[in-house]
Design a protein around this motif. Structure first.
Motif, short mmCIF file in Angstrom:
data_model
loop_
_atom_site.label_atom_id
_atom_site.label_comp_id
_atom_site.label_asym_id
_atom_site.label_seq_id
_atom_site.Cartn_x
_atom_site.Cartn_y
_atom_site.Cartn_z
N ARG A 155 -4.08 -1.00 9.97
CA ARG A 155 -4.29 -1.89 8.83
C ARG A 155 -4.61 -1.08 7.56
O ARG A 155 -4.08 -1.33 6.49
CB ARG A 155 -5.45 -2.84 9.17
N THR A 156 -5.44 -0.08 7.75
CA THR A 156 -5.82 0.76 6.62
C THR A 156 -4.58 1.43 6.01
O THR A 156 -4.41 1.46 4.80
CB THR A 156 -6.80 1.85 7.09
N LEU A 157 -3.73 1.93 6.90
CA LEU A 157 -2.51 2.59 6.43
C LEU A 157 -1.61 1.62 5.69
O LEU A 157 -1.00 1.96 4.68
CB LEU A 157 -1.74 3.15 7.62
N SER A 158 -1.53 0.41 6.20
CA SER A 158 -0.55 -0.47 5.56
C SER A 158 -1.06 -1.06 4.26
O SER A 158 -0.25 -1.41 3.42
CB SER A 158 -0.05 -1.55 6.52
N VAL A 159 -2.39 -1.17 4.08
CA VAL A 159 -2.83 -1.64 2.77
C VAL A 159 -3.00 -0.51 1.77
O VAL A 159 -2.97 -0.73 0.58
CB VAL A 159 -4.13 -2.48 2.82
N CYS A 160 -3.18 0.68 2.27
CA CYS A 160 -3.44 1.79 1.35
C CYS A 160 -2.71 3.04 1.83
O CYS A 160 -3.27 3.84 2.59
CB CYS A 160 -4.95 2.04 1.27
N PRO A 161 -1.46 3.19 1.43
CA PRO A 161 -0.66 4.32 1.92
C PRO A 161 -1.26 5.68 1.57
O PRO A 161 -0.93 6.67 2.21
CB PRO A 161 0.68 4.14 1.20
N ASP A 162 -2.15 5.70 0.58
CA ASP A 162 -2.70 6.99 0.18
C ASP A 162 -3.51 7.67 1.28
O ASP A 162 -3.76 8.87 1.21
CB ASP A 162 -3.61 6.80 -1.05
N VAL A 163 -3.94 6.91 2.27
CA VAL A 163 -4.78 7.53 3.29
C VAL A 163 -3.93 8.15 4.40
O VAL A 163 -4.47 8.68 5.36
CB VAL A 163 -5.77 6.52 3.91
N ALA A 164 -2.61 8.07 4.25
CA ALA A 164 -1.74 8.59 5.31
C ALA A 164 -2.04 10.04 5.68
O ALA A 164 -2.09 10.37 6.87
CB ALA A 164 -0.28 8.42 4.91
N PRO A 165 -2.24 10.94 4.70
CA PRO A 165 -2.49 12.34 5.08
C PRO A 165 -3.70 12.47 5.98
O PRO A 165 -3.77 13.38 6.81
CB PRO A 165 -2.74 13.03 3.73
N LEU A 166 -4.64 11.56 5.81
CA LEU A 166 -5.89 11.66 6.55
C LEU A 166 -5.75 11.08 7.96
O LEU A 166 -6.20 11.67 8.94
CB LEU A 166 -6.95 10.87 5.77
N LEU A 167 -5.12 9.92 8.06
CA LEU A 167 -5.15 9.18 9.31
C LEU A 167 -3.95 9.41 10.20
O LEU A 167 -3.98 9.08 11.38
CB LEU A 167 -5.25 7.68 9.01
N PHE A 168 -2.89 9.94 9.63
CA PHE A 168 -1.65 9.97 10.39
C PHE A 168 -1.75 10.91 11.59
O PHE A 168 -1.36 10.58 12.70
CB PHE A 168 -0.50 10.39 9.48
#
Lengths: 166, 934
Positions: free
Chosen positions: B190-203
């Motif tokens: 959910r976090t990724l889909s509302v805020c793509p900017d966190v991708a480097p962190l969570l992916f």
């Protein structure tokens, strides 16, 4: 993902409603009414799937099962498998059955919190997390135990805690 | 309530004085539910409003117990009775930090059911508490609640702030089989889909979850990737394909396999080699698995992901046939049909193989199955079989229930109309089919049929005679007039017969049909069309009549043979002669109604005006009759002849279809200022503003003769006219005995037919389609007539491309792409490390490419506001593709490299590239990379 879980009785009264993409309450009631309108038209010997594009937006489907006085309805999109959703309804109902010992509509009416607790263990934010009713029950029991033990200290009204003892 | 009273006494000891009253009398949720259940019908609203008032008081209580119970009641009412709970958002927030697990839970449940990421303004206030509950030191149930709220109501801001707090929960270090890890994965999605900017962190942590020993973690992670890949551009997940493939090979859980297949369905079309490698495991699953859900998912993957692999398709089609044959499970039959429709026209043999089952499904008791079968059949329509299929469906529509009958008609209408009737060769057939559809008792598709009748009239010259014939059939039938769904079709029929009256065999009959008494049942606008059609027919008749008179006068000297050709004209003259009496008689009643019923003024005016015109014409034409009696004095008033000819030539001017863009092509004449402010002209109006139109219409009133009859008289006359009309067209009437008893009633046009032949319907259907659904060569007996098609804006309409969601997905996939490329790669596969170093080097060298994509990223974040115009975003999309493709090349190449030889580096890779390119078809950009590499 799963968009919504709705349990309603055969008169169209909602008994458990959970939307995984936010809908304001009035909108929810409207959607439930449309779903009921579709389901009440359907005969007993027909398939359990309904294309729900008109109600929930493009690409959505709903699958439902009719048990006694209740409809169990799952709304989902293309990222879910139709038959798996049907199985999931079965899992959910079995879990309820084990939890309440021969579940009936009244159990669901009077156990608002527990219903949500059970559902949240199975479906989390629209994703299926747990499909074993045993695991679900275990998790829910742990939560209830925790809440009970602490409520004994903080003297939470019994009428509240009693609901979790059912 | 024993529980209630004892609870109040127990809370008495802890609660401060002010809440004493509240606690003492507070109703629990159970009490509320019981009250709601026991109330008499209709009392619910007042009970609810009282309950809400109570809750509003209680929720402000400083006592947390009272507050919690109030919040719980409100949540219940909001969730199941649709009451607004947004006003209590702050109170839910107040309870979140409560040390009591129960209160905390109630608060979180309330929040998760009522907080909306964009409308709940207190949401940011929850950030701190969420962080606290997410921290590893808080009890797992608390973290679980916080994750749940995050997965339902995360706003972009919240997601951005809390993403780092998800990391410890996602990592395997915290505890190997923590129940929180799958939940954290779902929240990360959910976090990724509302805020793509966190991708480097969570992916990366999410990718790591794929190799967890805990199946629930793998399941959650695979589910998250399936969601990401199916909601946006799947390209960024292509590098993960080996990882997914490994899980596919190792995992035995059906849930995981289904989700993996979802991912592969999206990835396979992007990468032919992946598709090739999937064939074996898929065939294996198809053969072995006993879970129908998994089999169905395999079928879907094969049909939509690898339609080129015949072995897999063959196997999947066999499975589908098993589905279709399962007599006792409508679900499988339904899904079988859906699977077939995924295949598309290229594999029409598959549908052909199960033709019987598909056709039989049209008569299934399940509306879903019928609809799906219909859809499937319509996909199989080609110009060679359109006749057979359409006839089959239109005939079947006669027997099926009203809703499905209209779906059938809809399907036929839209399919045949497609791309300016490209499927239709024989328009005479199609026009008569339209007529048949109109006669279907369930037909409610009048508007579409109207549109097509007029459209074909305009476009297809050769179809006009048949069109007029069909229109006559419809107009003359009094039973159709009573059906409100058909009046649009009748309007089209009237227009066609007026416009193309020259093809009519018997214009007199037409006039009679157009003026029959039951036309009073039509809405005014349609009546206006009817009257106008009469006008055209009359003008045509008399113009022919006058021509005929002239000819006969010329030939009267020689009294030569008039020949067979003029027999039509002969009949026209006869028609014209009797038209007058009939016409006038009819018009009086029409006009009577037009003047009597001024209710819907606007429409009535239309009828009124046209009726006047018609009367004026008839009045003038009366003169002609006198010529005939006098015989010799026919030159007497040549003026009338001229007028009639003028009218006739006016109507015979052909109307053509007009392109929607025609106006654009008209050049603006020089000196014409379109933007000029016309307000300046206002003074000219105020000077001599009279009501010109009104005066004209009143002056016509002097022609009125004998129209002010009272209603009773007119009704008597219309009844007698009706009887007259019936005598002439006995064909359409009920059997006489019934006719006698209820003389004014025709059978309702949409009376349902008796369901006599329901039982053997499927057999009939199958019999009807001995013809194949497969296109085959058919000798057309006659060539396809010319269909006028305009160059643009016709048939194919351009849809505005959907932009907003896509752009968001692009953002996400772009971010993930960068996360994958930037942070190195999924660490789970050790073998990649060797590549990593070389890749890093490549990246350094290919610095320019990276900076391009960087700037693209910036541009995008800057441009977020300007997304509205479709063309713009499309433009950018292209640009992006171009930017990205070098990177993609890298990716593929690298994989290729890994597959073949993972130890060696640069040279080896170099050697392999040509093969990779040949396979991948990515040649155009390859030279650029070469430069970077060297």
């Amino acid at each position: 993902m799963i968009r919504a879980v709705i349990v309603m009785n055969t008169q169209g009264k909602p008994r458990l409603v959970k939307f995984y993409d936010f809908q304001p309450p009035e909108k929810q009631q409207e959607l439930i009414r449309s779903v009921y309108g579709v389901l009440s038209e359907r005969a007993d010997n027909v398939s359990n799937f309904v294309e729900a594009d008109a109600i929930f937006g493009p690409g959505t489907q709903l699958v439902y099962k009719h048990f006694a006085t209740l409809y169990f309805v799952f709304v989902f999109d293309s990222a879910e498998n139709e038959l798996a959703m049907l199985d999931l309804i079965q899992v959910f109902v079995e879990t309820l059955d084990r939890c309440f010992k021969n579940v009936c509509e009244l159990d669901i009416v009077f156990n608002f919190n527990k219903m949500h607790m059970l559902l949240d263990e199975i479906i989390f934010g629209g994703q299926v997390l747990e499909t074993s009713s045993e695991q679900v029950l275990k998790a829910v029991e742990e939560i209830s135990k925790l809440e009970k033990s602490s409520s004994a200290i903080s003297l939470v009204p019994k009428s509240v805690s009693a609901r979790f003892g059912r | 309530m024993a529980g209630g009273s004892s609870s109040s006494s127990s809370s008495f000891s802890t609660a401060p004085a002010p809440s004493l009253v509240d606690s003492l009398f507070q109703r629990s949720l159970d009490d509320l539910i019981k009250a709601l259940r026991s109330q008499p019908a209709g009392a619910e609203p007042s009970l609810l409003s009282r309950a809400v008032a109570e809750i509003r008081r209680e929720i402000r209580s400083p006592d947390p117990d009272t507050k919690a119970v109030a919040l719980q009641k409100l949540t219940y009412l909001s969730s199941l009775h649709g009451l607004d709970a947004s006003w209590a958002a702050f109170h839910a927030l107040e309870l979140l930090p409560s040390p009591s697990p129960l209160h905390k839970r109630l608060a979180y449940v309330a929040a998760s059911l009522s907080f909306h990421p964009s409308t709940t303004d207190v949401l940011p206030l929850s950030t701190h508490q969420l962080r606290k509950d997410l921290s590893p030191s808080s009890p797992p149930p608390f973290s679980s609640l916080a994750l749940h709220l995050l997965s339902l109501s995360a706003s972009p801001d919240l997601a951005l702030h809390l993403a780092p707090d998800l990391l410890p929960l996602l990592s395997p270090r915290s505890s190997p089989s923590s129940p929180l890890r799958p939940k954290a994965a779902a929240a990360a999605l959910r976090t990724l889909s509302v805020c793509p900017d966190v991708a480097p962190l969570l992916f990366k942590p999410l990718v790591d979850c794929l190799s967890s020993p805990d199946l629930r973690v793998v399941s959650a992670a695979v589910g998250a990737f399936a969601e990401l890949a199916s909601s946006g551009d799947p390209t960024p997940y292509l590098p993960l394909a080996p990882e997914f493939y490994r899980v596919l090979a190792e995992s035995g859980s059906n849930w995981i396999l289904i989700k993996l297949l979802k991912i592969f369905t999206r990835l396979a079309p992007l990468e032919p080699r992946l598709a090739a490698r999937l064939v074996d495991p898929l065939c294996d699953l198809l053969r072995r698995s006993s879970a129908q859900s998994l089999v169905f998912e395999c079928v879907r993957t094969v049909f939509s992901g690898l339609p080129d692999h015949d072995r897999a398709v063959r196997l999947a089609v066999d499975k589908v046939r098993e589905f279709l044959a399962s007599a006792d499970d409508p679900n499988l039959r339904y899904l079988g049909l859906r699977a077939l429709s995924m295949l598309g026209p290229r594999h029409s043999w598959a549908v052909e193989e199960s033709r019987e089952a598909v056709i039989r499904s049209l008569a299934d008791p399940d509306p879903n199955i019928r609809r799906e079968a219909l859809h499937l059949i319509m996909v199989m329509v080609f110009d060679s079989n359109v006749v057979e299929i359409s006839v089959l469906l239109v005939n079947y529509a006669m027997k099926s229930d009203p809703i499905f009958a209209n779906e059938l008609l809809d399907a036929v209408l839209t399919t045949c109309r497609r791309n300016v009737y490209e499927l239709i060769v024989d328009f005479d057939w199609y026009v008569s089919l339209l007529g048949e559809m109109a006669r279907n008792p369930h037909c409610t598709r009048g508007e579409e049929i109207e549109r097509q009748i007029v459209d074909i009239g305009l476009r297809v010259r050769d179809a006009r005679p048949e069109l007029v014939r069909v229109a006559r059939g419809l107009l003359i039938d009094p039973a159709l007039l009573g059906n409100p769904f058909l009046c649009r079709i009748l309007s089209a029929a009237a227009w066609v017969s007026g416009e193309y009256v020259e093809f009519s065999r018997n214009p007199l009959e037409l006039v009679e049909a157009l003026l029959q008494p039951r036309t009073s049942l039509l809405p005014p606008l349609v009546r206006a069309v009817y009257i106008q059609a009469v006008f055209k027919v009359l003008a045509f008749c008399f113009s022919t009549y006058i021509d005929q008179l002239e000819i006969s006068q010329l030939s009267s000297l020689g009294n030569s043979t008039t020949g067979g050709a003029s027999s039509i004209v002969e009949s026209n003259t006869a028609a014209a002669a009797s038209c007058i009496a009939d016409g006038i008689a009819g018009m009086e009643s029409t006009d009577g109604i037009a003047t009597v019923g001024p209710l819907s003024e606007n429409d009535e005016v239309e009828v009124h005006g046209r009726a006047r015109n018609l009367l004026g014409l008839i009045h003038m034409l009366r003169e002609i009759l006198t010529w005939k009696t006098e015989e010799q004095g026919f030159i007497k008033d040549n003026r009338i002849g001229e007028i009639v000819n003028l009218l006739q030539s006016m109507f015979s001017e052909e109307l053509g279809p007009v392109s929607v863009n025609a106006q654009n092509r008209v050049p603006v004449p020089e000196g014409l200022v379109l933007e000029e402010n016309l307000a300046d002209l206002a003074w000219t109006l105020t000077e001599d503003d009279t009501a010109p139109s009104m005066s004209i219409s009143f002056s016509l009133r002097s022609h009125q003769h004998g129209k002010t009859k009272d209603a009773a008289a007119s009704s008597v006359r219309s009844a007698s006219l009706l009887a007259e009309h019936r005598k002439r067209h006995g064909l359409y009437y009920l059997p006489t005995e019934k006719d006698e008893t209820e003389s004014n009633d025709y059978p309702r046009a949409n009376d349902p037919l008796l369901p006599a032949s329901q039982g053997d319907v499927p057999e009939d259907l199958v019999k009807l389609t001995k013809q194949s659904l497969i296109p085959r060569k058919v000798k057309h007996t006659k060539p396809r007539p010319v269909v006028i098609k305009l160059d643009e804006g016709d048939g194919v309409s351009t849809f505005p491309s959907t932009t907003v969601k896509e752009s968001k997905d692009d953002l996400l996939s772009g971010a993930i792409h960068d996360a994958l490329l930037g942070e190195g790669k999924p660490s789970s596969s050790q073998k990649r490390y060797s590549d990593k170093s070389s890749r890093g080097r490549v990246k350094d060298i290919a610095d320019t490419g990276e900076s391009v994509s960087q700037s693209k990223e910036n541009l995008e974040s800057g441009n977020r506001e300007h997304r509205s115009s479709g063309s713009k975003s499309k433009h950018r999309g292209h640009g992006k593709e171009r930017h990205r493709s070098p990177q993609k090349n890298e990716e593929k190449e690298e994989k290729n490299h890994r597959n073949s030889a993972r130890s060696s580096h640069h040279h080896e890779r170099h050697k392999h590239r040509p093969r990779g390119e040949a396979l991948l078809n990515v040649a155009p950009r390859a030279p650029v990379i070469q430069h970077f590499l060297l």
